[in-house]
Design a protein around this motif. Sequence first.
Motif, short mmCIF file in Angstrom:
data_model
loop_
_atom_site.label_atom_id
_atom_site.label_comp_id
_atom_site.label_asym_id
_atom_site.label_seq_id
_atom_site.Cartn_x
_atom_site.Cartn_y
_atom_site.Cartn_z
N TRP A 145 130.07 13.17 6.10
CA TRP A 145 129.28 11.89 6.42
C TRP A 145 128.47 11.34 4.97
CZ3 TRP A 145 129.34 7.89 9.12
CH2 TRP A 145 127.98 7.07 9.71
N VAL A 146 128.83 10.31 4.53
CA VAL A 146 128.44 9.99 3.11
C VAL A 146 127.50 8.71 3.14
CG1 VAL A 146 128.94 9.21 0.76
CG2 VAL A 146 130.40 10.85 2.15
N ASP A 147 126.47 8.72 2.71
CA ASP A 147 125.51 7.57 2.72
C ASP A 147 125.48 6.92 1.44
OD1 ASP A 147 123.30 5.84 2.35
OD2 ASP A 147 121.68 7.15 3.29
N VAL A 148 126.15 5.65 1.36
CA VAL A 148 126.57 4.74 0.31
C VAL A 148 125.32 4.41 -0.39
CG1 VAL A 148 127.81 2.79 -0.42
CG2 VAL A 148 128.61 4.10 1.20
N HIS A 149 124.16 3.86 0.41
CA HIS A 149 122.92 3.50 -0.07
C HIS A 149 122.58 4.42 -1.26
CE1 HIS A 149 118.60 3.05 -0.42
NE2 HIS A 149 118.92 1.68 -0.74
N GLU A 150 122.55 5.96 -0.72
CA GLU A 150 122.01 7.08 -1.52
C GLU A 150 122.70 7.22 -2.71
OE1 GLU A 150 122.51 11.70 -0.78
OE2 GLU A 150 121.09 10.90 0.53
N ALA A 151 124.10 6.96 -2.86
CA ALA A 151 124.78 7.07 -3.88
C ALA A 151 124.42 5.94 -5.04
CB ALA A 151 126.36 6.99 -3.76
N VAL A 152 124.20 4.57 -4.43
CA VAL A 152 123.78 3.43 -5.22
C VAL A 152 122.25 3.92 -5.63
CG1 VAL A 152 123.19 1.10 -5.06
CG2 VAL A 152 125.20 1.95 -4.00
N ALA A 153 121.46 4.45 -5.16
CA ALA A 153 120.22 4.37 -5.33
C ALA A 153 119.84 5.42 -6.41
CB ALA A 153 119.12 4.73 -4.11
N THR A 154 120.53 6.30 -6.45
CA THR A 154 120.41 7.54 -7.22
C THR A 154 121.10 7.20 -8.68
OG1 THR A 154 122.45 8.81 -6.25
CG2 THR A 154 120.30 9.15 -5.68
N GLN A 155 122.10 6.22 -8.66
CA GLN A 155 122.66 5.82 -9.80
C GLN A 155 122.28 4.69 -10.40
OE1 GLN A 155 126.77 8.24 -9.65
NE2 GLN A 155 126.53 7.59 -7.42
N PHE A 156 121.72 3.83 -9.91
CA PHE A 156 121.93 2.43 -10.18
C PHE A 156 120.20 2.04 -10.13
CE2 PHE A 156 126.14 2.78 -9.26
CZ PHE A 156 126.77 2.30 -9.94
N VAL A 157 119.85 0.90 -10.98
CA VAL A 157 118.84 0.38 -10.86
C VAL A 157 118.85 -1.12 -10.85
CG1 VAL A 157 117.21 1.99 -12.03
CG2 VAL A 157 118.34 0.13 -13.45
N SER A 158 118.03 -2.05 -10.11
CA SER A 158 118.18 -3.38 -9.77
C SER A 158 116.88 -3.95 -9.59
CB SER A 158 118.98 -3.53 -8.41
OG SER A 158 118.96 -4.92 -8.10
N THR A 159 116.77 -5.04 -10.09
CA THR A 159 115.52 -6.11 -10.04
C THR A 159 115.30 -6.61 -8.91
OG1 THR A 159 116.59 -7.57 -11.29
CG2 THR A 159 115.32 -6.17 -12.57
N SER A 160 116.45 -6.83 -8.03
CA SER A 160 116.63 -7.48 -6.78
C SER A 160 116.79 -6.59 -5.59
CB SER A 160 117.88 -8.50 -6.77
OG SER A 160 117.61 -9.30 -7.84
N GLY A 161 116.52 -5.27 -5.48
CA GLY A 161 116.65 -4.22 -4.51
C GLY A 161 118.05 -3.83 -4.37
N LEU A 162 118.25 -3.01 -3.34
CA LEU A 162 119.56 -2.17 -3.36
C LEU A 162 120.13 -2.27 -1.91
CD1 LEU A 162 118.60 1.01 -5.50
CD2 LEU A 162 120.07 -0.79 -6.17
N GLY A 163 119.95 -3.42 -1.38
CA GLY A 163 120.42 -3.36 -0.05
C GLY A 163 121.77 -3.78 0.00
N LEU A 164 122.64 -3.70 1.06
CA LEU A 164 123.96 -4.12 1.06
C LEU A 164 124.22 -5.55 0.64
CD1 LEU A 164 126.94 -3.26 1.65
CD2 LEU A 164 126.42 -3.71 4.09
N LYS A 165 123.38 -6.40 1.37
CA LYS A 165 123.65 -7.87 0.85
C LYS A 165 123.33 -8.19 -0.51
CE LYS A 165 124.45 -8.64 5.24
NZ LYS A 165 124.29 -7.34 5.84
N VAL A 166 122.64 -7.55 -1.21
CA VAL A 166 122.30 -7.53 -2.60
C VAL A 166 123.55 -6.70 -3.57
CG1 VAL A 166 120.99 -6.77 -4.63
CG2 VAL A 166 119.97 -7.81 -2.48
N VAL A 167 123.95 -5.63 -3.07
CA VAL A 167 124.88 -4.85 -3.83
C VAL A 167 126.24 -5.30 -3.84
CG1 VAL A 167 125.76 -2.55 -4.65
CG2 VAL A 167 123.06 -2.84 -3.80
#
Length: 219
Positions: free
Chosen positions: A135-157
């Motif tokens: 069971w994999v959390d995609v947001h966790e994979a994004v948040a630990t490996q990327f930075v963003s000035t607009s947030g890391l929600g699905l509608k942004v990424v």
Amino acid sequence: MVPKVARPTIPRADVEVDVDLESHLDDGAYLWGTLLTLRDGRPLEDEGYRPFVTWSRLPDADEGRAFAEFWRWLTGIRDRAAGQGRSFRAYCYSRAAENGWLLLGGRFGPEGTLAVVKGVPGVAEVRRFISSPLWVDVHEAVATQFVSTSGLGLKVVAPVAGFTWRDPEAGGEASLGWYRDAQAARGVERDAGRERILAYNEDDVRATRAVREWITRFG
């Protein structure tokens, strides 16, 4: 979206299922949407989107029926893949939401406080699954490996990954209104409202897959 590691990665598998739920406030989870992808090209079951849904006014025991059907299908795919020697993983964009409703599904299970619905798993079975590497959390994979000035929600990424929702008003808050409108409507308007919700949910699981594939390509 800027990577903060040299080679971003996310666990992949031969058989993959993306999961997204729709709930109405605290009343219940009325829709479990799934997207099956067979990366190894071997037959198992038809790929694509499958919704497990109740349109009964919540709270209602039919929520348990929809959850039981979803769980039976998901674990069946997992077990069939394992029986064929194939790897399996299921994905959600943020386990905070999915895990909560997966555990609350136990309200209709053998240890639950509501009417027992056949096929609803015990809480211990759900906990074993959501705490496993399957069971994999995609947001966790994004948040630990990327930075963003607009947030890391699905509608942004997801748009960064090249994905576009079909509905220009797509969003969790909007879907609450669509659900209430569909509950109140009749006939053609009711059916149109339900189809709008299903299309939105399908796009959410496809967006989750698009983000996973983007991470893989990025790495």
